[in-house]
Design an enzyme around this catalytic site. Structure first.
Site, PDB file in Angstrom:
ATOM      1  CB  CYS A  13     -14.235   9.176   1.730  1.00  0.00           C
ATOM      2  SG  CYS A  13     -13.089  10.487   2.169  1.00  0.00           S
ATOM      3  CD  GLU A  62     -13.243   5.334   3.949  1.00  0.00           C
ATOM      4  OE1 GLU A  62     -13.426   5.967   2.889  1.00  0.00           O
ATOM      5  OE2 GLU A  62     -12.168   5.344   4.568  1.00  0.00           O
ATOM      6  CB  CYS A  68     -10.563  11.127   6.205  1.00  0.00           C
ATOM      7  SG  CYS A  68     -12.308  11.468   5.874  1.00  0.00           S
ATOM      8  CG  ASN A 122     -11.732   7.726  -4.141  1.00  0.00           C
ATOM      9  OD1 ASN A 122     -11.801   6.664  -4.735  1.00  0.00           O
ATOM     10  ND2 ASN A 122     -10.676   8.506  -4.208  1.00  0.00           N
ATOM     11  CB  ILE A 123     -17.450  10.041  -6.253  1.00  0.00           C
ATOM     12  CG1 ILE A 123     -17.828   8.550  -6.253  1.00  0.00           C
ATOM     13  CG2 ILE A 123     -17.967  10.732  -7.520  1.00  0.00           C
ATOM     14  CD1 ILE A 123     -19.324   8.285  -6.102  1.00  0.00           C
ATOM     15  CD  GLU A 124     -10.265  12.483  -6.210  1.00  0.00           C
ATOM     16  OE1 GLU A 124      -9.791  12.945  -7.268  1.00  0.00           O
ATOM     17  OE2 GLU A 124      -9.555  11.975  -5.308  1.00  0.00           O
ATOM     18  CB  CYS A 146     -14.815   8.441   6.809  1.00  0.00           C
ATOM     19  SG  CYS A 146     -15.005   8.894   5.081  1.00  0.00           S
TER      20      CYS A 146
HETATM   21  N1  THU Z   1     -10.186   8.888   0.459  1.00  0.00           N
HETATM   22  C1  THU Z   1     -11.130   7.927   0.675  1.00  0.00           C
HETATM   23  O1  THU Z   1     -11.991   7.667  -0.174  1.00  0.00           O
HETATM   24  N2  THU Z   1     -11.102   7.248   1.847  1.00  0.00           N
HETATM   25  C2  THU Z   1     -10.127   7.388   2.797  1.00  0.00           C
HETATM   26  O2  THU Z   1     -10.146   6.678   3.784  1.00  0.00           O
HETATM   27  C3  THU Z   1      -9.077   8.388   2.630  1.00  0.00           C
HETATM   28  C4  THU Z   1      -9.177   9.254   1.418  1.00  0.00           C
HETATM   29  C5  THU Z   1     -10.186   9.586  -0.835  1.00  0.00           C
HETATM   30  C6  THU Z   1     -10.530  11.042  -0.818  1.00  0.00           C
HETATM   31  C7  THU Z   1      -9.855  11.528  -2.094  1.00  0.00           C
HETATM   32  O3  THU Z   1     -10.717  11.271  -3.186  1.00  0.00           O
HETATM   33  C8  THU Z   1      -8.644  10.621  -2.230  1.00  0.00           C
HETATM   34  O4  THU Z   1      -8.893   9.500  -1.401  1.00  0.00           O
HETATM   35  C9  THU Z   1      -7.342  11.275  -1.825  1.00  0.00           C
HETATM   36  O5  THU Z   1      -7.436  11.853  -0.578  1.00  0.00           O
END
Ligand code: THU
Length: 139
Positions: A56, A58, A94, A45-47, A97
């Site tokens: 996310c 995935e 989520c 995940n890259i915010e 995804c």
């Molecule tokens: N996130 C994912 O990368 N994959 C998931 O299946 C659920 C959530 C990430 C999004 C965000 O960066 C962090 O987790 C918290 O929601």
């Protein structure tokens, strides 16, 4: 898929968490995507400070694979948890995804989750039943 490959995918997803960029949520996720030809692509995940711009793990793995020309996918392992801790629970994909996977995968695509101890495997058709499917409309 053999048990050996399943365990390897989970282990790769867990290892990837170190590369996550998650300064806002403090929740690090790693994903390992297995193609039908045996190739594996990983993602995290890259915010973003503009929160909605984050991605996310995935989708990040799928984007890397698709950019490399991959088209046929077999399974994805996902592992997530608090950035400075061990995994304590399953991290199911989520809704966005699940829809993203529906675009590129059949209903028998496998989603492999780990809570740090146990492994669960689900079909995409179970996690995303009656999703919006381009094949339904020929688009
Ligand atoms: N996130 C994912 O990368 N994959 C998931 O299946 C659920 C959530 C990430 C999004 C965000 O960066 C962090 O987790 C918290 O929601």
């Amino acid at each position: 898929m053999s048990e050996e490959i399943r365990l390897m995918l989970v282990s790769e997803a867990e290892k990837m968490r170190k590369a996550a960029y998650a300064p806002y949520s403090g929740f690090s996720v790693g994903a390992a995507l297995l193609c039908k030809n045996g190739n594996i692509y990983k993602g995290v995940n890259i915010e973003n400070s503009s929160f909605g711009a984050g991605i996310c793990a995935e989708r990040s793995a799928f984007c890397t694979a698709i950019s490399a020309g991959e088209k046929d996918f077999e399974a994805i392992a996902v592992a997530g948890g608090k950035s400075f801790g061990k995994i304590t629970d399953y991290c199911p994909p989520c809704g966005i995804c699940r829809q993203f996977m529906t675009e590129f995968c059949g209903g028998d695509f496998k989603i492999i989750l780990s809570d740090g101890k146990n492994i669960r495997e689900y079909d995409l058709s179970f996690l995303a039943p009656f999703g919006f499917d381009k094949n339904r409309f020929g688009i």
